[in-house]
Design a protein around this motif. Structure first.
Motif, PDB file in Angstrom:
ATOM      1  N   PHE A 111       0.831  -1.206   0.000  1.00 11.66           N
ATOM      2  CA  PHE A 111       0.000   0.000   0.000  1.00 11.66           C
ATOM      3  C   PHE A 111       0.867   1.259   0.000  1.00 11.66           C
ATOM      4  O   PHE A 111       0.638   2.197  -0.786  1.00 11.66           O
ATOM      5  CB  PHE A 111      -0.914  -0.034   1.233  1.00 11.66           C
ATOM      6  N   PHE A 112       1.876   1.293   0.857  1.00 11.25           N
ATOM      7  CA  PHE A 112       2.739   2.475   0.919  1.00 11.25           C
ATOM      8  C   PHE A 112       3.646   2.577  -0.304  1.00 11.25           C
ATOM      9  O   PHE A 112       4.011   3.687  -0.716  1.00 11.25           O
ATOM     10  CB  PHE A 112       3.564   2.452   2.204  1.00 11.25           C
ATOM     11  N   VAL A 113       4.030   1.449  -0.882  1.00 11.24           N
ATOM     12  CA  VAL A 113       4.802   1.501  -2.130  1.00 11.24           C
ATOM     13  C   VAL A 113       3.981   2.158  -3.233  1.00 11.24           C
ATOM     14  O   VAL A 113       4.485   2.988  -4.003  1.00 11.24           O
ATOM     15  CB  VAL A 113       5.241   0.086  -2.547  1.00 11.24           C
ATOM     16  N   HIS A 114       2.697   1.817  -3.313  1.00 12.33           N
ATOM     17  CA  HIS A 114       1.831   2.439  -4.310  1.00 12.33           C
ATOM     18  C   HIS A 114       1.653   3.932  -4.045  1.00 12.33           C
ATOM     19  O   HIS A 114       1.550   4.732  -4.983  1.00 12.33           O
ATOM     20  CB  HIS A 114       0.467   1.740  -4.341  1.00 12.33           C
ATOM     21  N   ASN A 125      11.516   6.071   2.196  1.00  8.86           N
ATOM     22  CA  ASN A 125      10.623   5.162   2.922  1.00  8.86           C
ATOM     23  C   ASN A 125      10.335   3.895   2.130  1.00  8.86           C
ATOM     24  O   ASN A 125       9.816   2.917   2.687  1.00  8.86           O
ATOM     25  CB  ASN A 125       9.312   5.881   3.246  1.00  8.86           C
ATOM     26  N   LEU A 126      10.645   3.890   0.838  1.00  8.87           N
ATOM     27  CA  LEU A 126      10.512   2.657   0.055  1.00  8.87           C
ATOM     28  C   LEU A 126      11.416   1.558   0.606  1.00  8.87           C
ATOM     29  O   LEU A 126      11.091   0.370   0.505  1.00  8.87           O
ATOM     30  CB  LEU A 126      10.854   2.927  -1.418  1.00  8.87           C
ATOM     31  N   CYS A 127      12.547   1.940   1.167  1.00  8.51           N
ATOM     32  CA  CYS A 127      13.446   0.950   1.768  1.00  8.51           C
ATOM     33  C   CYS A 127      12.783   0.276   2.968  1.00  8.51           C
ATOM     34  O   CYS A 127      12.947  -0.933   3.191  1.00  8.51           O
ATOM     35  CB  CYS A 127      14.757   1.601   2.174  1.00  8.51           C
ATOM     36  N   VAL A 128      12.054   1.058   3.747  1.00  8.22           N
ATOM     37  CA  VAL A 128      11.322   0.496   4.892  1.00  8.22           C
ATOM     38  C   VAL A 128      10.245  -0.473   4.404  1.00  8.22           C
ATOM     39  O   VAL A 128      10.067  -1.562   4.954  1.00  8.22           O
ATOM     40  CB  VAL A 128      10.702   1.623   5.734  1.00  8.22           C
ATOM     41  N   CYS A 129       9.533  -0.069   3.350  1.00  9.03           N
ATOM     42  CA  CYS A 129       8.504  -0.956   2.780  1.00  9.03           C
ATOM     43  C   CYS A 129       9.120  -2.251   2.277  1.00  9.03           C
ATOM     44  O   CYS A 129       8.566  -3.338   2.462  1.00  9.03           O
ATOM     45  CB  CYS A 129       7.781  -0.246   1.638  1.00  9.03           C
ATOM     46  N   ASN A 134      15.548   5.219  -6.580  1.00  9.23           N
ATOM     47  CA  ASN A 134      14.473   6.175  -6.819  1.00  9.23           C
ATOM     48  C   ASN A 134      14.737   7.493  -6.105  1.00  9.23           C
ATOM     49  O   ASN A 134      14.566   8.582  -6.678  1.00  9.23           O
ATOM     50  CB  ASN A 134      13.145   5.576  -6.359  1.00  9.23           C
ATOM     51  N   SER A 135      15.164   7.414  -4.861  1.00 10.89           N
ATOM     52  CA  SER A 135      15.474   8.623  -4.101  1.00 10.89           C
ATOM     53  C   SER A 135      16.611   9.409  -4.751  1.00 10.89           C
ATOM     54  O   SER A 135      16.565  10.647  -4.844  1.00 10.89           O
ATOM     55  CB  SER A 135      15.846   8.259  -2.661  1.00 10.89           C
ATOM     56  N   LEU A 136      17.617   8.689  -5.241  1.00 12.03           N
ATOM     57  CA  LEU A 136      18.739   9.344  -5.919  1.00 12.03           C
ATOM     58  C   LEU A 136      18.265  10.101  -7.157  1.00 12.03           C
ATOM     59  O   LEU A 136      18.713  11.229  -7.416  1.00 12.03           O
ATOM     60  CB  LEU A 136      19.788   8.302  -6.301  1.00 12.03           C
ATOM     61  N   GLY A 137      17.345   9.510  -7.905  1.00 11.36           N
ATOM     62  CA  GLY A 137      16.821  10.170  -9.098  1.00 11.36           C
ATOM     63  C   GLY A 137      16.101  11.472  -8.780  1.00 11.36           C
ATOM     64  O   GLY A 137      16.277  12.484  -9.478  1.00 11.36           O
ATOM     65  N   TRP A 186      10.040  24.378  -7.214  1.00  5.61           N
ATOM     66  CA  TRP A 186       9.969  22.972  -7.643  1.00  5.61           C
ATOM     67  C   TRP A 186      11.273  22.220  -7.401  1.00  5.61           C
ATOM     68  O   TRP A 186      11.264  21.001  -7.192  1.00  5.61           O
ATOM     69  CB  TRP A 186       9.578  22.890  -9.120  1.00  5.61           C
ATOM     70  N   ARG A 187      12.409  22.926  -7.405  1.00  2.00           N
ATOM     71  CA  ARG A 187      13.684  22.228  -7.183  1.00  2.00           C
ATOM     72  C   ARG A 187      13.776  21.686  -5.752  1.00  2.00           C
ATOM     73  O   ARG A 187      14.110  20.513  -5.530  1.00  2.00           O
ATOM     74  CB  ARG A 187      14.852  23.170  -7.475  1.00  2.00           C
ATOM     75  N   ASN A 188      13.494  22.527  -4.785  1.00  2.00           N
ATOM     76  CA  ASN A 188      13.502  22.062  -3.394  1.00  2.00           C
ATOM     77  C   ASN A 188      12.398  21.043  -3.141  1.00  2.00           C
ATOM     78  O   ASN A 188      12.556  20.138  -2.300  1.00  2.00           O
ATOM     79  CB  ASN A 188      13.336  23.252  -2.447  1.00  2.00           C
ATOM     80  N   ALA A 189      11.286  21.168  -3.870  1.00  2.00           N
ATOM     81  CA  ALA A 189      10.202  20.190  -3.730  1.00  2.00           C
ATOM     82  C   ALA A 189      10.677  18.803  -4.147  1.00  2.00           C
ATOM     83  O   ALA A 189      10.371  17.802  -3.485  1.00  2.00           O
ATOM     84  CB  ALA A 189       8.998  20.609  -4.569  1.00  2.00           C
ATOM     85  N   MET A 190      11.448  18.735  -5.239  1.00  2.00           N
ATOM     86  CA  MET A 190      11.955  17.433  -5.688  1.00  2.00           C
ATOM     87  C   MET A 190      12.998  16.898  -4.714  1.00  2.00           C
ATOM     88  O   MET A 190      13.094  15.678  -4.498  1.00  2.00           O
ATOM     89  CB  MET A 190      12.545  17.566  -7.089  1.00  2.00           C
ATOM     90  N   PHE A 191      13.786  17.773  -4.134  1.00  2.00           N
ATOM     91  CA  PHE A 191      14.782  17.340  -3.151  1.00  2.00           C
ATOM     92  C   PHE A 191      14.092  16.737  -1.932  1.00  2.00           C
ATOM     93  O   PHE A 191      14.497  15.677  -1.424  1.00  2.00           O
ATOM     94  CB  PHE A 191      15.643  18.539  -2.742  1.00  2.00           C
ATOM     95  N   ILE A 192      13.044  17.401  -1.451  1.00  2.00           N
ATOM     96  CA  ILE A 192      12.297  16.881  -0.297  1.00  2.00           C
ATOM     97  C   ILE A 192      11.607  15.573  -0.656  1.00  2.00           C
ATOM     98  O   ILE A 192      11.591  14.626   0.145  1.00  2.00           O
ATOM     99  CB  ILE A 192      11.274  17.926   0.180  1.00  2.00           C
ATOM    100  N   GLN A 193      11.066  15.493  -1.871  1.00  2.00           N
ATOM    101  CA  GLN A 193      10.402  14.261  -2.295  1.00  2.00           C
ATOM    102  C   GLN A 193      11.388  13.102  -2.372  1.00  2.00           C
ATOM    103  O   GLN A 193      11.032  11.954  -2.108  1.00  2.00           O
ATOM    104  CB  GLN A 193       9.739  14.471  -3.662  1.00  2.00           C
ATOM    105  N   GLY A 194      12.632  13.400  -2.710  1.00  2.00           N
ATOM    106  CA  GLY A 194      13.658  12.354  -2.707  1.00  2.00           C
ATOM    107  C   GLY A 194      13.874  11.777  -1.315  1.00  2.00           C
ATOM    108  O   GLY A 194      14.068  10.561  -1.157  1.00  2.00           O
TER     109      GLY A 194
END
Length: 510
Positions: free
Chosen positions: A41-44, A201-205, A110-113, A188-196
């Motif tokens: 669910f969290f991965v999705h 959390n995908l690692c936790v999932c 994914n986070s690196l991207g 948008w640049r800082n937004a993408m950094f924060i989203q990274g």
């Protein structure tokens, strides 16, 4: 052609022919199975939800780089497309390393991207960092999330997949709000950094995707965690054919041998030298890893190109053709609706309650409802699947005719409900090919969906650049979608005709 559901959810021995020894696993449909659903669910939410919210960033990129709509749309479509296109190759990772390791590595990539994309100087830079890097990482985390739910559930598969994939709807709603807020407050640049950072959390999932252990005791599953999932069979022992002496001597069956006994086996004179112990450990690890890679590649290769190739199943091939045309009709509204409402001067109403959020919210309930309906004993999963597809096609044809917010909201609600059939796709795929081939088969299906997602948004952007309207892109995609559904309807009829002809010929010979 179809696999009985009774063959799902059992501990497999090394020889797949020993089906008389199959025993129910205690965590099937219960226990840790629901933690796997939560993980999926969290991965999705983190992957599919954020991708469906890329329309927010698409507007920012148009203003920042001043490129054409068709070229800019490639950034979003590359991320969506590669996430799905890499499915068959991720199947090789799953066969070799298991779902848990694959998902954790995918979360890191994914986070690196996302982080690298924050430093983009042009659209072409985003093609590599966001489209390819983040897309590949998303694919590595997404496929294990789907496959693990299928491995843990037998009787409630459709409901479990429905619950896990509702994360797409929740994620679309949450990520749209989050990205809008971050872009407005920080750019948008800082937004993408924060989203990274959020994507880590995908690692936790991935860590929650615990493989099914071969132990009979429910408590054993928490203590004895198999090293890898060696094949597309449901996470127990490998269902591949028994290997030769090399595999018997160094295969996973011997993984539980205590490493501390190695000095005693090697002789007392070697036990005195720690470097000899380290060398033996390295050799043993390398030997086991080599066997795992070879066995995983063999299972992966045989599923695609060997005698057990999935492409010999003609109904599955028709399903692939459907997937090639279907997904673009769902993706295009998410990418281009934020700009469509601007063209219709509906921005103020859309800012109060975005149309993409309407799709997302209805999508959440639709997946659960369709999953419950499909699990009813008197209902065919295929019938529910086809009816939802027909509704989605109809919605795509009507969407260009609506120029008011209320009309668009109704159509978006229909799109959200009918697209709930995505929760049934793993179930339909499993019915076609069996649980042992689910990882490879679903990898092919999402690869076909990825091609559709890759080409759909840029195609709509090019149509707009030529005609200054999005209408024709919806009509063309709807027609192609209808062709894909016809492939699914015609193939069973052809098989029925062939079976009747065969019976007639057999009767004539008698």
């Amino acid at each position: 052609m179809y696999t009985s559901h009774e063959d799902i959810g059992y501990d497999f021995e090394d020889d797949p022919k020993d089906k008389k020894t199959l025993k129910p696993h205690p965590n099937i449909d219960s226990g840790w199975a629901w933690m796997v659903v939560l993980s999926s669910f969290f991965v999705h939410i983190l992957i599919m939800g954020s991708q469906m919210a890329l329309g927010v960033l698409n507007v920012e990129w148009l203003e920042e780089f001043h490129q054409s709509r068709g070229l800019t749309a490639w950034v979003s479509s590359l991320s969506m497309g590669i996430t799905l296109i890499v499915g068959p190759f991720i199947g090789l990772f799953i066969n070799t390393c298991g779902c848990r390791r694959t998902a954790i590595i995918g979360g890191l990539v994914n986070s690196l991207g996302w982080v690298l994309s924050a430093y983009a100087a042009n659209v072409h830079y985003l093609f590599i960092t966001f489209g390819v890097t983040a897309g590949f990482g998303s694919g590595m985390a997404y496929l294990p999330a789907v496959v693990m739910v299928g491995r843990y559930f037998q009787k409630r598969r459709a409901l479990a997949q429905g619950l896990s994939t509702t994360g797409t709807g929740f994620g679309t709603f949450l990520m749209t709000v989050l990205l809008k807020y971050l872009c407005a407050e920080y750019g948008w640049r800082n937004a993408m950094f924060i989203q990274g950072a959020v994507s880590l959390n995908l690692c936790v999932c991935g860590a929650l995707m615990r493989p099914l252990s071969p132990g009979k005791d429910r408590n054993d599953t928490g203590e004895k965690d198999p090293q890898v999932v060696l094949g597309p069979s449901p996470g127990w022992k490998s269902s591949g054919p028994p290997g030769g002496a090399e595999e018997k001597g160094a295969g996973p069956g011997n993984e539980e041998e205590p490493v501390g006994d190695l000095p005693a086996q090697a002789g007392p004179e070697k036990a005195e030298h720690p470097q000899n112990l380290c060398a033996l450990r390295v050799l043993k690890t390398a030997s086991q890893l080599t066997v795992r890679v070879r066995r995983g590649f063999r299972d992966w290769y045989s599923g695609y190109f060997g005698t057990a190739s999935l492409f010999t199943n003609r109904m599955f091939v028709a399903f692939i053709f459907w997937a090639l045309f279907a997904y673009s009709s769902f993706v295009i509204p998410f990418i281009h609706l934020p700009e469509i409402v601007n063209l219709y001067n509906l921005s103020e109403q859309n800012d109060v309650f975005p149309l993409t959020s309407i799709i997302a919210i209805v999508h959440i309930f639709a997946k659960v409802i369709l999953g419950v309906v499909a699990d009813l004993p008197c209902i065919s999963v295929w019938n529910v699947f086809l009816m939802a597809n027909f509704t989605l096609v109809l919605s795509i044809f009507i969407l260009p005719l609506m120029h008011t917010y209320a009309g668009l909201a109704v159509i978006c609600a229909l799109i959200g409900f009918s697209s709930g059939y995505f929760s049934l796709m793993p179930v339909v795929t499993e019915d076609l090919v069996g649980i042992e081939h689910l990882a490879n088969a679903y990898g092919i299906i999402i690869c076909a969906n990825g091609i559709s997602a890759l080409l759909g948004p840029p195609f709509a952007g090019w149509i707009y650049d030529i005609t200054e309207k999005y209408d024709f892109s919806f009509y063309i995609c709807g027609l192609l979608y209808m062709v894909g559904i016809l492939f699914l309807l015609i193939q069973p009829c052809i098989q029925m005709i062939e079976q009747s002809r065969k019976k007639y010929m057999d009767g004539a010979h008698v």
